[in-house]
Motif scaffolding. Structure first.
Motif, PDB file in Angstrom:
ATOM      1  N   LYS A   1       5.259   7.325  -6.741  1.00  0.00           N
ATOM      2  CA  LYS A   1       6.183   8.434  -6.930  1.00  0.00           C
ATOM      3  C   LYS A   1       7.626   7.990  -6.679  1.00  0.00           C
ATOM      4  O   LYS A   1       7.874   7.055  -5.931  1.00  0.00           O
ATOM      5  CB  LYS A   1       5.804   9.595  -6.018  1.00  0.00           C
ATOM      6  CG  LYS A   1       4.443  10.190  -6.365  1.00  0.00           C
ATOM      7  CD  LYS A   1       4.105  11.387  -5.494  1.00  0.00           C
ATOM      8  CE  LYS A   1       2.763  11.974  -5.872  1.00  0.00           C
ATOM      9  NZ  LYS A   1       2.427  13.159  -5.030  1.00  0.00           N
ATOM     10  N   PHE A   2       8.555   8.711  -7.298  1.00  0.00           N
ATOM     11  CA  PHE A   2       9.977   8.371  -7.225  1.00  0.00           C
ATOM     12  C   PHE A   2      10.745   9.467  -6.511  1.00  0.00           C
ATOM     13  O   PHE A   2      10.555  10.663  -6.773  1.00  0.00           O
ATOM     14  CB  PHE A   2      10.538   8.180  -8.635  1.00  0.00           C
ATOM     15  CG  PHE A   2      12.017   7.905  -8.677  1.00  0.00           C
ATOM     16  CD1 PHE A   2      12.546   6.776  -8.078  1.00  0.00           C
ATOM     17  CD2 PHE A   2      12.883   8.778  -9.326  1.00  0.00           C
ATOM     18  CE1 PHE A   2      13.909   6.518  -8.103  1.00  0.00           C
ATOM     19  CE2 PHE A   2      14.244   8.531  -9.368  1.00  0.00           C
ATOM     20  CZ  PHE A   2      14.762   7.390  -8.747  1.00  0.00           C
ATOM     21  N   GLY A   3      11.619   9.062  -5.587  1.00  0.00           N
ATOM     22  CA  GLY A   3      12.472  10.005  -4.881  1.00  0.00           C
ATOM     23  C   GLY A   3      13.908   9.511  -4.850  1.00  0.00           C
ATOM     24  O   GLY A   3      14.187   8.339  -5.130  1.00  0.00           O
ATOM     25  N   GLY A   7       0.794  -1.220   0.000  1.00  0.00           N
ATOM     26  CA  GLY A   7       0.000   0.000   0.000  1.00  0.00           C
ATOM     27  C   GLY A   7       0.828   1.271   0.000  1.00  0.00           C
ATOM     28  O   GLY A   7       0.311   2.358   0.279  1.00  0.00           O
ATOM     29  N   MET A   8       2.116   1.158  -0.340  1.00  0.00           N
ATOM     30  CA  MET A   8       2.984   2.335  -0.367  1.00  0.00           C
ATOM     31  C   MET A   8       2.707   3.185  -1.600  1.00  0.00           C
ATOM     32  O   MET A   8       2.329   2.677  -2.655  1.00  0.00           O
ATOM     33  CB  MET A   8       4.451   1.903  -0.359  1.00  0.00           C
ATOM     34  CG  MET A   8       4.867   1.144   0.886  1.00  0.00           C
ATOM     35  SD  MET A   8       6.577   0.550   0.716  1.00  0.00           S
ATOM     36  CE  MET A   8       6.850  -0.175   2.332  1.00  0.00           C
ATOM     37  N   LYS A   9       2.967   4.488  -1.463  1.00  0.00           N
ATOM     38  CA  LYS A   9       2.681   5.431  -2.545  1.00  0.00           C
ATOM     39  C   LYS A   9       3.946   6.005  -3.189  1.00  0.00           C
ATOM     40  O   LYS A   9       3.850   6.836  -4.088  1.00  0.00           O
ATOM     41  CB  LYS A   9       1.840   6.589  -2.001  1.00  0.00           C
ATOM     42  CG  LYS A   9       0.532   6.148  -1.368  1.00  0.00           C
ATOM     43  CD  LYS A   9      -0.445   5.612  -2.398  1.00  0.00           C
ATOM     44  CE  LYS A   9      -1.716   5.081  -1.725  1.00  0.00           C
ATOM     45  NZ  LYS A   9      -2.369   6.057  -0.852  1.00  0.00           N
ATOM     46  N   GLY A  10       5.128   5.573  -2.747  1.00  0.00           N
ATOM     47  CA  GLY A  10       6.348   6.123  -3.314  1.00  0.00           C
ATOM     48  C   GLY A  10       7.544   5.253  -2.974  1.00  0.00           C
ATOM     49  O   GLY A  10       7.469   4.327  -2.156  1.00  0.00           O
ATOM     50  N   LEU A  11       8.674   5.568  -3.611  1.00  0.00           N
ATOM     51  CA  LEU A  11       9.923   4.825  -3.442  1.00  0.00           C
ATOM     52  C   LEU A  11      11.077   5.811  -3.500  1.00  0.00           C
ATOM     53  O   LEU A  11      11.178   6.598  -4.450  1.00  0.00           O
ATOM     54  CB  LEU A  11      10.055   3.767  -4.533  1.00  0.00           C
ATOM     55  CG  LEU A  11      11.254   2.817  -4.554  1.00  0.00           C
ATOM     56  CD1 LEU A  11      10.923   1.578  -5.387  1.00  0.00           C
ATOM     57  CD2 LEU A  11      12.517   3.466  -5.128  1.00  0.00           C
ATOM     58  N   ILE A  68      10.474  14.194  -9.428  1.00  0.00           N
ATOM     59  CA  ILE A  68      10.970  13.596  -8.189  1.00  0.00           C
ATOM     60  C   ILE A  68      10.182  14.200  -7.038  1.00  0.00           C
ATOM     61  O   ILE A  68      10.054  15.420  -6.944  1.00  0.00           O
ATOM     62  CB  ILE A  68      12.479  13.847  -8.035  1.00  0.00           C
ATOM     63  CG1 ILE A  68      13.245  13.006  -9.076  1.00  0.00           C
ATOM     64  CG2 ILE A  68      12.967  13.554  -6.628  1.00  0.00           C
ATOM     65  CD1 ILE A  68      14.707  13.323  -9.177  1.00  0.00           C
ATOM     66  N   PHE A  69       9.648  13.348  -6.155  1.00  0.00           N
ATOM     67  CA  PHE A  69       8.815  13.875  -5.070  1.00  0.00           C
ATOM     68  C   PHE A  69       9.630  14.221  -3.841  1.00  0.00           C
ATOM     69  O   PHE A  69       9.164  14.982  -2.989  1.00  0.00           O
ATOM     70  CB  PHE A  69       7.695  12.891  -4.721  1.00  0.00           C
ATOM     71  CG  PHE A  69       8.051  11.819  -3.713  1.00  0.00           C
ATOM     72  CD1 PHE A  69       7.857  12.027  -2.352  1.00  0.00           C
ATOM     73  CD2 PHE A  69       8.575  10.593  -4.121  1.00  0.00           C
ATOM     74  CE1 PHE A  69       8.170  11.045  -1.418  1.00  0.00           C
ATOM     75  CE2 PHE A  69       8.892   9.606  -3.204  1.00  0.00           C
ATOM     76  CZ  PHE A  69       8.698   9.835  -1.844  1.00  0.00           C
ATOM     77  N   CYS A  70      10.842  13.670  -3.723  1.00  0.00           N
ATOM     78  CA  CYS A  70      11.616  13.849  -2.501  1.00  0.00           C
ATOM     79  C   CYS A  70      13.109  13.738  -2.779  1.00  0.00           C
ATOM     80  O   CYS A  70      13.537  12.869  -3.546  1.00  0.00           O
ATOM     81  CB  CYS A  70      11.204  12.783  -1.475  1.00  0.00           C
ATOM     82  SG  CYS A  70      12.279  12.659  -0.038  1.00  0.00           S
TER      83      CYS A  70
END
Length: 471
Positions: free
Chosen positions: A121-123, A69-73, A160-162
């Motif tokens: 999303k990718f960080g 259930g994660m929304k990003g990596l 990139i989200f983070c």
């Protein structure tokens, strides 16, 4: 004190901070040369020839995140050893000199593409400490080198989200320490990825203060501005107008935002917490830890304390030498995701109605059931204690209540939940802050009526969501 509390109530997050808080749960991926040396920290002298994840599958990583259930990596593109998972033009210590794909591969590109394909999303994580780079410790030269690498990551791999920075600052190969140019790093991120948050050693999201998944009972997003400094803040103080000295706080302190803490502060900021821990004892893969994956109960404890306690949850998943998330980790992630999905699948408060002891015009209390985060109930300004009675319109068995404040403020300091049984109100749950989300979990009860009593708040409380579940 009234003016201070009103000021604290009006401190707001940026849109980028709101966006990450609403992601709630995302992953860290620690993968580099350390995976092949069985170490947590590399020395920088490792031979790139040992890096060869022959079964590497970025889609499998993303599928593992989605299972939970994660929304990003967030990928460790370069750890302290200096080995780059992309073919950086500024160093030879990278995948381009490994046997993997005959030096033609790019881990960062494949993971970024897999995230977009998989709808998460990718960080990026980029370690400022570099134990391989010879210019480390020559501060101007190394800062230029680091900025060049940061620019590569921020321009070549899409949105990139983070950008995740830790504070490690050890010696380089020349025995010198580096002075990081944080302001220049932040400026480059804002220029090239204006929607990205900068975490931990950054102005957007702060570290919770430990790597064990221990969460605070009261996690304030509105905190003293000193928490956002990258300087050493041990034993520092600042004088305030009344002649006393306000402490300089750091992320390990148990109380970071109560009235007692903020009463001497001139400036407050919105600086929410991220809880980071690993699914295993280590951050990188070690075969000896295959039987030490955290249990479902351990992970749920962190989930309820972080996502359910006004923080985000960053869970590390270390791929093995094949380049895959290990089967044991994947099984636990599916188990965790299934539990969360099953628990929060059906909101039993849909169709409920409510009455409040006081309501400001234009903020009807029944908007707390409409699922729109832009709508919220609040009483008249200056009203700090208030009660809401919820009618579920049927006797229902439940064991969770989820509360959310309006996403642009954090005001509730203490509250109580009660349920009606045989004509009497009985205690159900009591808590402190709510903020973005507070998940209240308790033994099964059956009732038609639930009462929320806000007993302490700042200026006037807000509620945007009141949800009820039976897990």
């Amino acid at each position: 004190m009234v003016d201070l509390i009103q000021y604290a109530a009006q401190v707001k997050p940026s849109e980028r901070q709101v966006a990450v808080q609403e992601m709630e749960f995302y992953s860290f991926i620690h993968f580099t040369i350390n995976t092949y040396t069985d170490k947590e920290w590399g020395h920088g002298d490792e031979d790139p020839a040992i890096f060869n994840p022959v079964e590497f599958d970025a889609d499998q990583w993303v599928d593992s995140c989605r299972d939970a259930g994660m929304k990003g990596l967030i990928l460790t593109c370069k750890h302290h050893d200096g080995f780059c998972l992309w073919p950086s033009q500024y160093t030879e210590h990278s995948v381009k000199n490994s046997p993997w794909k005959n030096g033609q591969g790019d881990i960062v590109q494949e993971v970024a593409d897999a995230c977009r394909k998989g709808g998460i999303k990718f960080g990026v994580y980029l370690s400022p400490w570099d134990r391989h780079e010879q210019t480390y410790g020559d501060s101007p030269k190394y800062n230029e080198y680091f900025m060049n690498q940061l620019r590569e990551l921020l321009t070549n791999y899409g949105d990139i989200f983070c950008v995740w920075f830790d504070g490690a600052c050890g010696e380089g190969p020349n025995g010198k320490r580096q002075v990081y140019d944080w302001d220049a790093y932040y400026s480059l991120i804002r220029e090239l990825q204006p929607n990205a948050v900068t975490n931990v050693c950054g102005p957007d999201i702060r570290w919770c203060g430990n790597e064990a998944g221990v969460c605070r009972e009261s996690e304030w997003s509105v905190v003293p501005v000193s928490l956002r400094s990258n300087e050493s803040i041990q034993e520092k103080s600042q004088q305030v107008d009344d002649g006393e000295f306000a402490k300089r706080y750091d992320s390990t302190d148990r109380d970071l935002g109560s009235r007692e803490i903020i009463r001497h502060e001139r400036e407050l900021v919105w600086y929410p917490a991220e809880v980071n821990t690993s699914i295993r004892p280590g951050w990188f893969y070690h075969a000896s830890e295959d039987d030490k994956v955290k249990s479902l109960e351990e992970l749920l404890h962190v989930y309820y304390g972080s996502v359910g306690g006004n923080a985000t949850f960053l869970l590390n998943l270390p791929p093995d030498q094949r380049g895959l998330i290990h089967e044991n980790d994947r099984a636990r992630l599916r188990e965790l995701g299934d539990y969360i999905r099953n628990t929060f699948r059906t909101n039993l408060a849909e169709g409920a109605t409510a009455q409040a002891s006081q309501t400001m015009d234009g903020h009807d209390v029944n908007c707390i059931f409409d699922g729109n985060p832009d709508n919220y109930w609040c009483p008249e300004e200056g009203t700090e204690q208030v009660t809401i009675e919820v009618d579920l319109h049927a006797e229902i068995e439940f064991n969770h209540v989820v509360l959310q404040e309006h996403r642009y403020s954090q005001r509730i300091e203490k509250f109580e939940l009660e349920y009606e049984q045989d004509g009497e109100w009985k205690p159900l749950w009591s808590g402190t802050v709510v903020g973005y989300k507070r998940i209240c979990r308790f033994d099964n009860v059956t009732s038609r009526f639930i009462r929320l009593k806000i007993t302490e708040s700042r200026w006037c409380p807000t509620i945007s969501a009141f949800e009820v579940y039976r897990g």
